[in-house]
Design a protein around this motif. Structure first.
Motif, PDB file in Angstrom:
ATOM      1  N   THR A 210       0.829  -1.206   0.000  1.00  0.00           N
ATOM      2  CA  THR A 210       0.000   0.000   0.000  1.00  0.00           C
ATOM      3  C   THR A 210       0.865   1.258   0.000  1.00  0.00           C
ATOM      4  O   THR A 210       2.057   1.217   0.337  1.00  0.00           O
ATOM      5  N   ALA A 211       0.227   2.366  -0.335  1.00  0.00           N
ATOM      6  CA  ALA A 211       0.909   3.658  -0.287  1.00  0.00           C
ATOM      7  C   ALA A 211       1.302   4.001   1.148  1.00  0.00           C
ATOM      8  O   ALA A 211       2.370   4.579   1.392  1.00  0.00           O
ATOM      9  N   GLN A 212       0.424   3.633   2.095  1.00  0.00           N
ATOM     10  CA  GLN A 212       0.711   3.926   3.506  1.00  0.00           C
ATOM     11  C   GLN A 212       2.004   3.248   3.959  1.00  0.00           C
ATOM     12  O   GLN A 212       2.802   3.845   4.681  1.00  0.00           O
ATOM     13  N   GLU A 213       2.197   2.004   3.539  1.00  0.00           N
ATOM     14  CA  GLU A 213       3.415   1.275   3.914  1.00  0.00           C
ATOM     15  C   GLU A 213       4.649   1.988   3.368  1.00  0.00           C
ATOM     16  O   GLU A 213       5.663   2.124   4.068  1.00  0.00           O
ATOM     17  N   PHE A 214       4.564   2.433   2.131  1.00  0.00           N
ATOM     18  CA  PHE A 214       5.707   3.118   1.531  1.00  0.00           C
ATOM     19  C   PHE A 214       6.010   4.432   2.253  1.00  0.00           C
ATOM     20  O   PHE A 214       7.171   4.739   2.539  1.00  0.00           O
ATOM     21  N   LEU A 215       4.971   5.194   2.565  1.00  0.00           N
ATOM     22  CA  LEU A 215       5.168   6.479   3.234  1.00  0.00           C
ATOM     23  C   LEU A 215       5.727   6.298   4.644  1.00  0.00           C
ATOM     24  O   LEU A 215       6.396   7.202   5.170  1.00  0.00           O
ATOM     25  N   ALA A 216       5.473   5.161   5.257  1.00  0.00           N
ATOM     26  CA  ALA A 216       5.961   4.913   6.619  1.00  0.00           C
ATOM     27  C   ALA A 216       7.450   4.585   6.638  1.00  0.00           C
ATOM     28  O   ALA A 216       8.083   4.633   7.696  1.00  0.00           O
ATOM     29  N   ARG A 217       8.001   4.258   5.468  1.00  0.00           N
ATOM     30  CA  ARG A 217       9.420   3.920   5.404  1.00  0.00           C
ATOM     31  C   ARG A 217      10.265   5.189   5.462  1.00  0.00           C
ATOM     32  O   ARG A 217       9.948   6.191   4.828  1.00  0.00           O
ATOM     33  N   ALA A 218      11.375   5.143   6.168  1.00  0.00           N
ATOM     34  CA  ALA A 218      12.286   6.293   6.213  1.00  0.00           C
ATOM     35  C   ALA A 218      12.883   6.492   4.826  1.00  0.00           C
ATOM     36  O   ALA A 218      13.174   5.513   4.119  1.00  0.00           O
TER      37      ALA A 218
ATOM     38  N   ASP B 183       1.902   0.948  -8.893  1.00  0.00           N
ATOM     39  CA  ASP B 183       0.672   0.501  -9.546  1.00  0.00           C
ATOM     40  C   ASP B 183      -0.398   1.583  -9.392  1.00  0.00           C
ATOM     41  O   ASP B 183      -0.548   2.172  -8.319  1.00  0.00           O
ATOM     42  N   VAL B 184      -1.133   1.849 -10.447  1.00  0.00           N
ATOM     43  CA  VAL B 184      -2.125   2.921 -10.429  1.00  0.00           C
ATOM     44  C   VAL B 184      -3.256   2.632  -9.460  1.00  0.00           C
ATOM     45  O   VAL B 184      -3.707   3.512  -8.718  1.00  0.00           O
ATOM     46  N   ARG B 185      -3.729   1.391  -9.431  1.00  0.00           N
ATOM     47  CA  ARG B 185      -4.888   1.050  -8.600  1.00  0.00           C
ATOM     48  C   ARG B 185      -4.435   0.402  -7.301  1.00  0.00           C
ATOM     49  O   ARG B 185      -3.977  -0.744  -7.292  1.00  0.00           O
ATOM     50  N   LEU B 186      -4.579   1.135  -6.215  1.00  0.00           N
ATOM     51  CA  LEU B 186      -4.160   0.654  -4.907  1.00  0.00           C
ATOM     52  C   LEU B 186      -5.311   0.746  -3.914  1.00  0.00           C
ATOM     53  O   LEU B 186      -6.150   1.644  -4.019  1.00  0.00           O
ATOM     54  N   PRO B 187      -5.352  -0.147  -2.933  1.00  0.00           N
ATOM     55  CA  PRO B 187      -6.351  -0.019  -1.868  1.00  0.00           C
ATOM     56  C   PRO B 187      -5.951   1.122  -0.933  1.00  0.00           C
ATOM     57  O   PRO B 187      -4.776   1.444  -0.792  1.00  0.00           O
ATOM     58  N   GLY B 188      -6.924   1.755  -0.325  1.00  0.00           N
ATOM     59  CA  GLY B 188      -6.598   2.855   0.583  1.00  0.00           C
ATOM     60  C   GLY B 188      -6.179   4.097  -0.177  1.00  0.00           C
ATOM     61  O   GLY B 188      -6.873   4.531  -1.101  1.00  0.00           O
TER      62      GLY B 188
END
Length: 209
Positions: free
Chosen positions: A37-45, A56-61
């Motif tokens: 998810t995008a959230q997981e990526f944003l949580a990474r330093a 990927d264009v279509r993501l959950p959340g």
């Protein structure tokens, strides 16, 4: 020391696609990190290496376009390669206008993706070099005293020492001393070097002073 290996981040909610892309990327000699998810990526330093994001264009959340926008807000200047299983023209137009490097529609050739990734990493490497150069240049400029900055602004605008002295109400000898300090602190080998540095820093003479 050599720069650490480049890293490619993959954000895709399909586990099989994530792993397939990671395998392809690693086969090209690059590091790969995957996120669902995008959230997981944003949580990474943030990674301190040349990077790119395969998204990927279509993501959950959070949507892919929201992630792109959020990265811009956070000054995460990582080039993005969008991938999609749907020929969504409006989305691709929005993504490209917002700065995406490439928009690939599945099925695409492995070489197409690897070429886009290579281009993205080179772009990010160049961006990092510019940022490092500007950081060092800003540090040098920050070491100047207020009077040295006044002298530098006038010198790079083309004024002679005597003109600078007249404007600042000081002696030519004092101006020469400040000018020498400016050249030394900025590590400028010539006036032309100093002018180029001033242009990069966006230094403009305040004619009101």
């Amino acid at each position: 020391m050599p720069e650490p290996d480049a890293t490619v981040f993959v954000v895709d909610d399909d586990p099989s696609i994530r792993e397939a892309l990671a395998g392809l990327i690693r086969s090209a000699g690059l590091n790969a990190e995957t996120f669902a998810t995008a959230q997981e990526f944003l949580a990474r330093a943030p990674a301190d290496v040349p990077s790119c994001l395969v998204l990927d264009v279509r993501l959950p959340g959070l949507s892919a376009l929201y992630l792109q926008s959020r990265m811009s807000e956070l000054n995460l200047e990582i080039p993005i390669v969008f991938i999609t299983g749907h020929g969504d023209v409006p989305t691709s137009v929005r993504a490209m206008k917002a700065g995406a490097l490439e928009f690939l529609t599945k099925p695409f050739l492995d070489r197409e993706l690897l070429d886009a990734i290579a281009q993205a990493i080179e772009r990010h490497r160049a961006t990092r070099l510019r940022q490092a150069e500007m950081g060092e240049l800003s540090g040098r400029y920050g070491s100047l005293t207020p009077r040295e900055r006044e002298v530098m602004e006038r010198v790079v605008s083309g004024l002679l020492n005597k003109q600078v002295a007249a404007e600042l109400g000081t002696s030519i000898v004092t101006v020469k001393v400040h000018r020498g300090q400016v050249m030394q602190k900025m590590r400028a080998g010539s006036l032309a070097d100093l002018v180029r540095m001033a242009e990069k820093l966006g230094i403009r003479r305040d004619k009101g002073r």
